[in-house]
Every structure is written in structure tokens, then in C-alpha cells.
Design a protein around this motif. Structure first.
Motif, PDB file in Angstrom:
ATOM      1  N   GLY A 519       0.853  -1.171   0.000  1.00  0.00           N
ATOM      2  CA  GLY A 519       0.000   0.000   0.000  1.00  0.00           C
ATOM      3  C   GLY A 519       0.887   1.217   0.000  1.00  0.00           C
ATOM      4  O   GLY A 519       1.901   1.248   0.710  1.00  0.00           O
ATOM      5  N   ILE A 520       0.546   2.200  -0.782  1.00  0.00           N
ATOM      6  CA  ILE A 520       1.414   3.369  -0.891  1.00  0.00           C
ATOM      7  C   ILE A 520       1.244   4.260   0.335  1.00  0.00           C
ATOM      8  O   ILE A 520       0.136   4.455   0.839  1.00  0.00           O
ATOM      9  CB  ILE A 520       1.123   4.144  -2.198  1.00  0.00           C
ATOM     10  CG1 ILE A 520       2.292   5.057  -2.535  1.00  0.00           C
ATOM     11  CG2 ILE A 520      -0.194   4.899  -2.145  1.00  0.00           C
ATOM     12  CD1 ILE A 520       2.241   5.577  -3.954  1.00  0.00           C
ATOM     13  N   GLY A 521       2.366   4.767   0.843  1.00  0.00           N
ATOM     14  CA  GLY A 521       2.335   5.649   1.992  1.00  0.00           C
ATOM     15  C   GLY A 521       2.364   7.109   1.572  1.00  0.00           C
ATOM     16  O   GLY A 521       2.055   7.460   0.436  1.00  0.00           O
ATOM     17  N   THR A 522       2.737   7.970   2.487  1.00  0.00           N
ATOM     18  CA  THR A 522       2.845   9.396   2.170  1.00  0.00           C
ATOM     19  C   THR A 522       4.161   9.931   2.703  1.00  0.00           C
ATOM     20  O   THR A 522       4.777   9.349   3.605  1.00  0.00           O
ATOM     21  CB  THR A 522       1.696  10.220   2.792  1.00  0.00           C
ATOM     22  OG1 THR A 522       1.890  10.289   4.209  1.00  0.00           O
ATOM     23  CG2 THR A 522       0.348   9.594   2.494  1.00  0.00           C
ATOM     24  N   THR A 523       4.574  11.030   2.154  1.00  0.00           N
ATOM     25  CA  THR A 523       5.853  11.622   2.570  1.00  0.00           C
ATOM     26  C   THR A 523       5.814  12.130   3.997  1.00  0.00           C
ATOM     27  O   THR A 523       6.811  12.104   4.703  1.00  0.00           O
ATOM     28  CB  THR A 523       6.221  12.790   1.645  1.00  0.00           C
ATOM     29  OG1 THR A 523       5.118  13.706   1.564  1.00  0.00           O
ATOM     30  CG2 THR A 523       6.547  12.289   0.258  1.00  0.00           C
ATOM     31  N   SER A 524       4.643  12.577   4.451  1.00  0.00           N
ATOM     32  CA  SER A 524       4.565  13.181   5.775  1.00  0.00           C
ATOM     33  C   SER A 524       3.961  12.262   6.816  1.00  0.00           C
ATOM     34  O   SER A 524       4.026  12.550   7.997  1.00  0.00           O
ATOM     35  CB  SER A 524       3.715  14.459   5.714  1.00  0.00           C
ATOM     36  OG  SER A 524       2.365  14.138   5.453  1.00  0.00           O
ATOM     37  N   GLY A 525       3.369  11.161   6.366  1.00  0.00           N
ATOM     38  CA  GLY A 525       2.678  10.305   7.315  1.00  0.00           C
ATOM     39  C   GLY A 525       1.297  10.805   7.662  1.00  0.00           C
ATOM     40  O   GLY A 525       0.632  10.271   8.525  1.00  0.00           O
ATOM     41  N   GLU A 526       0.851  11.867   7.005  1.00  0.00           N
ATOM     42  CA  GLU A 526      -0.497  12.377   7.196  1.00  0.00           C
ATOM     43  C   GLU A 526      -1.239  12.336   5.865  1.00  0.00           C
ATOM     44  O   GLU A 526      -0.645  12.179   4.800  1.00  0.00           O
ATOM     45  CB  GLU A 526      -0.461  13.812   7.727  1.00  0.00           C
ATOM     46  CG  GLU A 526       0.141  13.935   9.110  1.00  0.00           C
ATOM     47  CD  GLU A 526      -0.714  13.295  10.185  1.00  0.00           C
ATOM     48  OE1 GLU A 526      -1.918  13.096   9.950  1.00  0.00           O
ATOM     49  OE2 GLU A 526      -0.193  12.996  11.268  1.00  0.00           O
ATOM     50  N   THR A 527      -2.549  12.513   5.910  1.00  0.00           N
ATOM     51  CA  THR A 527      -3.360  12.363   4.717  1.00  0.00           C
ATOM     52  C   THR A 527      -2.974  13.337   3.619  1.00  0.00           C
ATOM     53  O   THR A 527      -3.105  13.050   2.438  1.00  0.00           O
ATOM     54  CB  THR A 527      -4.850  12.563   5.084  1.00  0.00           C
ATOM     55  OG1 THR A 527      -5.172  11.669   6.146  1.00  0.00           O
ATOM     56  CG2 THR A 527      -5.750  12.254   3.910  1.00  0.00           C
ATOM     57  N   ASP A 528      -2.471  14.523   3.989  1.00  0.00           N
ATOM     58  CA  ASP A 528      -2.173  15.513   2.957  1.00  0.00           C
ATOM     59  C   ASP A 528      -0.760  15.376   2.397  1.00  0.00           C
ATOM     60  O   ASP A 528      -0.328  16.192   1.591  1.00  0.00           O
ATOM     61  CB  ASP A 528      -2.383  16.931   3.496  1.00  0.00           C
ATOM     62  CG  ASP A 528      -1.553  17.207   4.754  1.00  0.00           C
ATOM     63  OD1 ASP A 528      -0.907  16.266   5.247  1.00  0.00           O
ATOM     64  OD2 ASP A 528      -1.585  18.349   5.228  1.00  0.00           O
ATOM     65  N   GLY A 529      -0.037  14.352   2.802  1.00  0.00           N
ATOM     66  CA  GLY A 529       1.298  14.150   2.256  1.00  0.00           C
ATOM     67  C   GLY A 529       1.228  13.582   0.847  1.00  0.00           C
ATOM     68  O   GLY A 529       0.257  12.962   0.443  1.00  0.00           O
TER      69      GLY A 529
END
Length: 766
Positions: A519-529
Motif C-alpha cells: 500500500g502506498i504511503g505518504t511523505t509526511s505520514g499524514e493524509t495531505d502528504g
């Protein structure tokens, strides 16, 4: 129109309008209400409409009437609410069943149900007009959702519209005291659907070792003798399915013990009206099945006959006995009953399509002339931690809703890419579709769109918002961007945790782990990353639409990207690199020419925190499997080797919420006994993940823990974690009503998107 007895004259009366909501159409509710009114001496009427069942009742015992509505409702009914409104008495003298009223749908279509005992008695009664008729049914059984085009659930809106009833069926259909009153699929040999081949011909083909494609309730099955290795191996060759397990149909509940070691919980699951496939422990000695039915696995999926044609087949295979004793006696006959879908395509439901797509697989293609409106694979369940858990949710379970506890905007959630489902919310309910599958082919994407259209149509809703995964390249994400609706992109693993919370009715903050393959994550660890990174072993806190990544598994290299998921040797090389032994790669995998070169340049590979890939690494290190035929094969075979899991002392480290199993991998690299390695791997995972969760729970003051992701379908892991967490004073929540894997992801997306939309979208919406 039949009228019940009048109310006693001279009695003080009251009159009420009573609304009954839930699964209340097509389950015998109106004749039940009629009989109840007759018993209690009430006047008035009952009818179906788009919201459910509407009753006006007048008499002296309305409280008793409403209590009996709930307590004595027909077996297939699911009453969600009973609403009462006082009216002025009219002095009515009788009770009638009125015609259905169309309108905007707010009721439910019942799920398909297996042939009931009363119908089975008629099926094998030479004096019955339904004797040996493969399409008999009544209000308590038969196809429902898979034949329904629109609401209200009345015959003109189903696949039975093209079968005018004969006088006998019409009389039964119109008689409130008949078991077939308004049973929409009612039919008999004089007026109903017909099979293209005789039952005796089908049985003869199976006995000769041939493969039969048989049209059923939600699609075609491919069937053969499950005790004949040559027949099963030939089916694998023709279907191009090397190792993925086949489901097996046995004659009755008494036969389950011949092929597995079922508990009472397994038997209870298998005999539900839904008749799902149930994963049961295999017999340790000899289960009588062909070796290639479920190779190298500890469980076998068994299913009981659920359509009349299945019972007729077993009857014929047993020599057509005249007595009924065979129906309850153990029988050694077993049939492979696997979905007819060549090469990962959707389940075949159309007769012409079957002749085109199955001609190279089946020796005999058996059709019938009742259309299948909605394709639906068999549901698959397991018993995990003492309770049922869906592995695949489809026929017999859809469209039963998940109660979200409160009203909210209408959301269409599109799932991800693998094991895809969609979810539509209406009011306080979430409707998760039947299993669609992997969105790899044009045919599956077409089925996916059909499912969206049918589910929104039958629920009579227009979504306010669409939810999808963060991954920009998923077909589901691309579709979301074309619908002209506000889009809420939900991180994959947050959705896994949110799905567990939603089905267990938790509205506030929840702590959970998501343990899966990708599953792809995010750069910030938050939804807006920005989307970034390969995740799959995540400690996450979810609160409505917001989530926080609290920790993760230590990253491993992901050499070859997606190829690593299909080739466990690559993850084994990554594990060797992680423990400083990359130089061993070439010698460990002498048959793989590039192993040494890959190890040398592994530092340039992307990384993953996935527990699924850790399973692959363990399987590769233990020499269990270098390549896998289907998703999760290595992990399933590894689980099958476990006797009693045991934890390795100091097998993991935990620092700054990063859980590292490198010490375990170093030991596995030197273990020769695969069974010992499998037990050590599972036991150490349980030990380390428990400590990880307990640390976070204590720090944040949580007691309830959501356990989600496809790895939680591993019974050893799921049960081990549940037991260990309870021993630490925590309350583990496992997936029950939707799968823990990506089949339940759409529910989590819908829950988080509703929360986002309720507060005006905000973070995560575009």
C-alpha cells in the motif's frame, strides 16, 4: 385478495401505522404479518413499498402484535427498525395484503439463500409437483439478490419476469397461507426455467473424470471429481491455475468429517442459509481428496449444496436412492466446485459467454434459461479466534449492510486494486459489494463498473462524494477522478484500520495495526502528504478522517519492485542484505542466475515496511518457495507448517516505534527444519508485534486495538495476537463482517470519507 378474521365487535380499538425496515421483502414477511393479524384479531392491511413493509393495524392488541413482529419474524428477515404512528380507528372489519407500491428505494433485497428443508422434502417426493425439479424454491430459500434488477423486490423486477406462472404456481403465489406466497422466483416444471442437460448426463460425465461447467445461482462452477487426481490435475492444467486451492462440495453436513476436522463452529458456519465455503482443518491422516485440491495447505475449503441442482447431482451420483436416508448419512463423494473464470477474469454468468470462454476448459457446459443479473462468487469464511471471519464476501452475504451508527452523506468508495470491492453508504448503513477481484483485465474492470451501477441503482442513491486509494496508478483511483464528484483519497493502511473500527461501531479514536502486502504511503505520514513509499506493517491511530502513523516495521529492500511479491527469493536476498550476508545469495539460489548480481546492487532498490514481504523473505530463507503461483501462496504454505508457535528470545528489537525482526531473520537463515523455522517465525512475530502495540497503547491510553490487513487472515498470527493482547489487558478487534484483506478496504474508505465530507471535506479531499 384474502381477508383475515374480523376483530371482535364491541372491543375498544386503536389503530397505528407501523413501518418495518430492514431485510423484509422476499422473506415471507407479508404472509407472516397476515397470519399474525388473524391470530390476534386485528384489522387493516400490509404492503411492500420502497422503504420496506408498511402496515396499518387496528384492534385491541397492537403492543402484542409489534412484539411478535420482532420475536417471531421469518428466519430470513432482518428487522432493522419498527416505527409506530397512531391513527384514528376506522372501524375496519378485516385484514388484507395490498399491492406493492413503487418509490425511492430505502429497503433491502435479501441475500440468496440455500434450499430449505421443506423444499428438499418436495424435491425428492415422487408425489410432489416439484419432484426432481432443479429450480424449486419458496419464501425461505432460493435466489434473491442475484436475480434482482431493481426495487421493490417483485417478480417483474427480477430475472423471473420472462416466466409466466402456470395456474398452480399462480395460486400458490397469491395464497397468503401458502409457503410460496409472493416467492418471486416460484416456478415448476410446467412454467419455470430448464436445464440444458439432464442430471443423469451431468453425473455420468463427472463419474467419467470429465470437467463440467455448471450454471448455478451467482455464476458458473467448474466441477470434477475431487477424489480423482487425474481429473483435478487436468482442471488445473486447463484453467492455468497451478496451486491456488479449489473449493470442494460435499453431500451434506454429516460428510464434512470425512474430508476435514471441523469444530461445531465450522459446521454452524457451513450450514448457514448462505452456505459459504468454510475453511476447515484438513485431516492429518488421509482426507480422501486428490493431492492437488489444496496442495501444501493445512486447511481445505468445504461447501454444502445450496441449489436444488447440487442436491440432485449428489442424488444421481449415489445411484438415485429412493429412501431419504442418504441426505443425512456421510457420503464419500466430493466435487471440486471452483469459480468458472479463466485466467483471472470475472466469473462467467452468461450462457453464450460460457460457450465462448469455457469451451477449452469444460468437457460439458450446462446452462439454464434463468438469467443471472448479478454475478457473485461463493463467499469464503474461516473461524478465527473462535468466531466467523470473512475471507471473501459475496453470495449469501451481499447486500447485508454494516450499521455505521449514524446518518451521513452518501459515499461511493472504490476500494484499491487487488480483491476489490466497492462500498455505498445510505443513511446509517454501508453496503459492501460482492467480491470483484483484481483490476488487471478489461473484463474485470467492466464487472467493476457493472457492480457500481447496480449497487447505486438498487439502493436508489446518488453519491455525494467518491473515495479512493492514494495510489495514483490504480484503475480505481483513475475512475474516481472521472465521476465528477468531490474525491477523498484515503491512505491504504488507515482505511484498513478504519474498516475494523466501522464494523465494530467505534466512532472515536482507535489504535490499530495494518499488516499486509502493499500500500502506498505518504511523505509526511499524514493524509495531505504526497504519495510515497511502500508500506505494509503500520501502527496507526485513526480518528474520523484523520490518521497518524505512529510506527512501522523496519524497512527491507524491495528488489524488483512488484516482482518481489511474486518471487520470494528476492525478499530472501533482501533479508540476507539486512543481516550483512548478501554474499551468500548466489550460493543459496544456484538456480537463479541473477541472484548474486541483484544482491550486489540491492542498496539501490526501493524499500518496504510490509509484513507480507517479510513472510516472503522467511519462506525464501527456509527454502520453502522461490516463486509463487498466486498471491499469498508462500505465506499460506508457511502457516501450514506451524505446529505450536514459539518465540525466539531477543528475536526482535523496538526503538522509536520501529519494530525490527532482523535478529529473527538471522536465525531463520541457518535453520534446516522448515517446520521449526515456521513455528519460530510465527511465534516471534506474535511476540514482537504484541510488545509494539502494548507500548503504543500505554503511551496513548488506548485499550481497544483494531487488527487489519491481509496478514490477519493467517489464523496462527491473528489468534496469537488476540490471545497475547488480551493477556496484556487490551481488547483486540478482528475483521468479521468484511474481509481483513483489501476486500474490506472500501468500508474503511467510506467511513473516513463520510467523516471528511461531514466536516466539509478538509484534509484529503480534492
Amino acid at each position: 385478495m384474502l381477508t383475515a378474521s374480523p376483530i371482535p365487535t364491541g372491543s375498544p380499538v386503536a389503530r397505528e401505522r407501523i413501518r418495518v425496515r430492514g431485510v423484509v421483502q422476499g422473506v415471507g414477511m407479508r404472509p407472516f404479518v397476515f397470519g399474525l393479524a388473524e391470530r390476534l384479531g386485528l384489522a387493516g392491511e400490509v404492503r411492500n413499498d420502497a422503504e420496506g413493509v408498511l402496515i396499518e393495524a387496528e384492534g385491541t392488541s397492537l403492543d402484542a402484535f409489534v412484539a411478535a413482529l420482532r420475536e417471531e419474524a421469518p428466519p430470513l428477515a432482518r428487522i432493522a427498525a419498527v416505527e409506530r404512528m397512531p391513527l384514528t380507528p376506522t372501524g375496519a372489519a378485516g385484514f388484507v395484503i395490498g399491492a406493492s407500491v413503487a418509490g425511492r428505494a430505502a429497503t433491502l433485497v435479501p441475500a440468496d439463500a440455500a434450499t430449505c428443508g421443506d423444499c428438499l422434502d418436495e424435491l425428492f417426493d415422487p408425489a410432489s409437483r416439484f419432484h426432481l425439479y432443479p429450480f424449486l424454491n419458496c419464501t425461505q430459500c432460493g435466489p434473491r439478490y442475484t436475480i434482482t434488477r431493481r426495487l421493490p423486490y417483485d417478480r417483474p423486477n427480477t430475472a423471473m419476469a420472462g416466466f409466466p406462472m402456470c395456474p398452480a404456481c399462480a395460486a400458490a403465489y397469491e395464497n397468503p397461507r401458502d409457503r410460496r406466497f409472493h416467492a418471486e422466483p416460484v416456478a415448476c416444471p410446467d412454467c419455470g426455467p430448464r436445464l440444458s442437460h439432464a442430471i443423469a448426463e451431468i453425473a455420468t460425465a463427472l463419474q467419467a473424470g470429465q470437467i463440467v461447467a455448471l450454471k448455478g445461482i451467482g455464476g458458473f462452477h467448474l466441477m470434477c471429481d475431487a477424489t480423482d487426481e487425474a481429473a483435478v490435475a487436468e482442471l488445473r492444467r486447463r484453467k492455468r491455475r497451478d496451486a491456488k486451492p479449489f473449493a470442494v462440495m460435499v453431500a451434506n453436513a454429516a460428510s464434512l468429517d470425512l474430508f476435514a476436522v471441523p469444530t461445531a463452529a465450522h459446521v454452524a458456519l457451513a450450514t448457514r442459509p448462505a452456505r459459504p465455503i468454510v475453511l476447515m482443518p484438513r485431516r492429518p491422516d488421509h482426507d480422501g481428496l486428490a493431492a492437488s485440491v489444496a496442495p501444501n495447505l493445512a486447511h481445505v475449503g468445504l461447501v454444502l449444496p445450496y441449489a436444488p441442482v447440487h442436491h440432485l447431482l449428489f442424488h444421481a451420483l449415489l445411484g438415485s436412492p429412493e429412501d431419504s436416508g442418504w441426505r443425512s448419512a456421510p457420503q464419500e463423494i466430493a466435487l471440486v466446485a471452483t469459480s468458472a473464470n479463466p485466467g483471472g477474469e470475472p466469473l462467467v454468468i452468461d450462457d453464450a459467454d460460457a460457450r465462448r470462454r469455457l469451451v477449452g476448459i469444460a468437457d460439458l457446459i450446462v446452462t439454464h434459461d434463468r438469467p443471472i443479473v448479478v454475478r457473485a462468487d461463493d463467499s469464503v469464511l474461516a473461524v478465527i479466534d473462535g468466531a466467523p471471519a470473512f475471507i471473501r464476501r459475496a453470495r449469501g452475504a451481499v447486500p447485508e449492510p454494516v450499521d455505521l451508527g449514524r446518518d451521513g452523506p452518501c459515499v461511493l468508495a472504490l476500494g484499491a486494486h487487488l480483491k476489490t470491492t466497492v462500498c455505498v453508504t445510505r443513511g446509517r448503513e454501508a453496503f459492501v459489494s460482492q467480491h470483484v477481484g483484481n483490476l488487471d483485465t478489461v473484463e474485470t474492470v467492466t464487472f467493476y463498473r457493472e457492480t457500481i451501477d447496480h449497487l447505486t441503482s438498487i439502493l436508489d442513491v446518488r453519491p455525494d462524494v467518491v473515495a479512493c486509494d492514494l495510489h495514483p496508478d490504480y484503475r480505481s483511483t483513475r475512475l474516481a477522478e472521472t465521476l465528477g464528484l468531490p474525491v477523498v483519497r484515503v491512505q491504504h493502511h488507515a482505511a484498513h484500520v478504519a474498516a475494523i473500527a466501522a464494523e465494530h461501531g467505534i466512532a472515536g479514536p482507535v489504535l490499530g495495526v495494518a499488516l499486509d502486502g502493499h500500500g502506498i504511503g505518504t511523505t509526511s505520514g499524514e493524509t495531505d502528504g504526497a504519495p510515497s513509499g511502500n508500506w505494509g506493517g503500520e501502527l496507526i491511530a485513526v480518528d474520523g478522517a484523520r490518521w497518524t502513523r505512529l510506527g512501522h516495521l523496519a524497512p527491507l529492500a524491495l528488489p524488483g519492485g512488484d516482482r518481489a511479491a511474486r518471487e520470494p527469493w528476492r525478499m530472501a536476498v533482501a533479508a540476507l542484505a539486512a543481516i550483512g550476508r548478501r554474499h551468500e545469495a548466489a550460493a543459496r539460489f544456484p538456480g537463479i542466475a541473477i541472484a548474486g548480481a541483484l544482491a550486489a546492487r540491492i542498496d539501490t532498490a526501493p524499500t518496504t515496511t510490509s509484513l507480507g514481504r517479510l513472510f516472503d523473505a522467511a519462506a525464501g530463507l527456509l527454502g520453502l518457495r522461490t516463486h509463487q503461483d498466486h498471491e499469498g501462496q508462500a505465506a499460506m504454505e508457511l502457516e501450514a507448517l506451524v505446529g505450536t508457535p514459539r518465540a525466539l528470545v531477543d528475536g526482535w528489537t523496538l526503538a522509536n516505534s520501529v519494530l525490527d525482526f532482523a535478529p529473527l531473520l538471522a536465525v531463520l537463515a541457518d535453520i534446516a527444519d522448515r517446520r521449526d523455522g515456521a513455528a519460530l517465525f510465527h511465534g516471534t512475530l506474535i511476540d514482537g508485534i504484541t510488545a509494539w502495540i502494548v507500548e503504543a497503547a500505554q503511551a496513548r491510553g488506548h485499550r481497544t486495538i483494531a487488527l487489519g490487513g491481509g496478514c490477519l487472515m493467517n489464523t496462527v498470527l491473528a489468534e496469537g495476537l488476540a490471545v497475547a493482547l488480551r493477556a496484556n489487558g487490551l481488547v483486540p478487534l478482528l475483521a468479521r463482517n468484511v474481509p481483513a484483506n483489501d476486500g474490506g478496504l472500501s468500508l474503511g474508505q467510506a467511513s473516513m470519507a463520510r467523516a471528511a465530507a461531514t466536516r466539509g471535506f478538509g484534509t484529503g479531499a480534492t
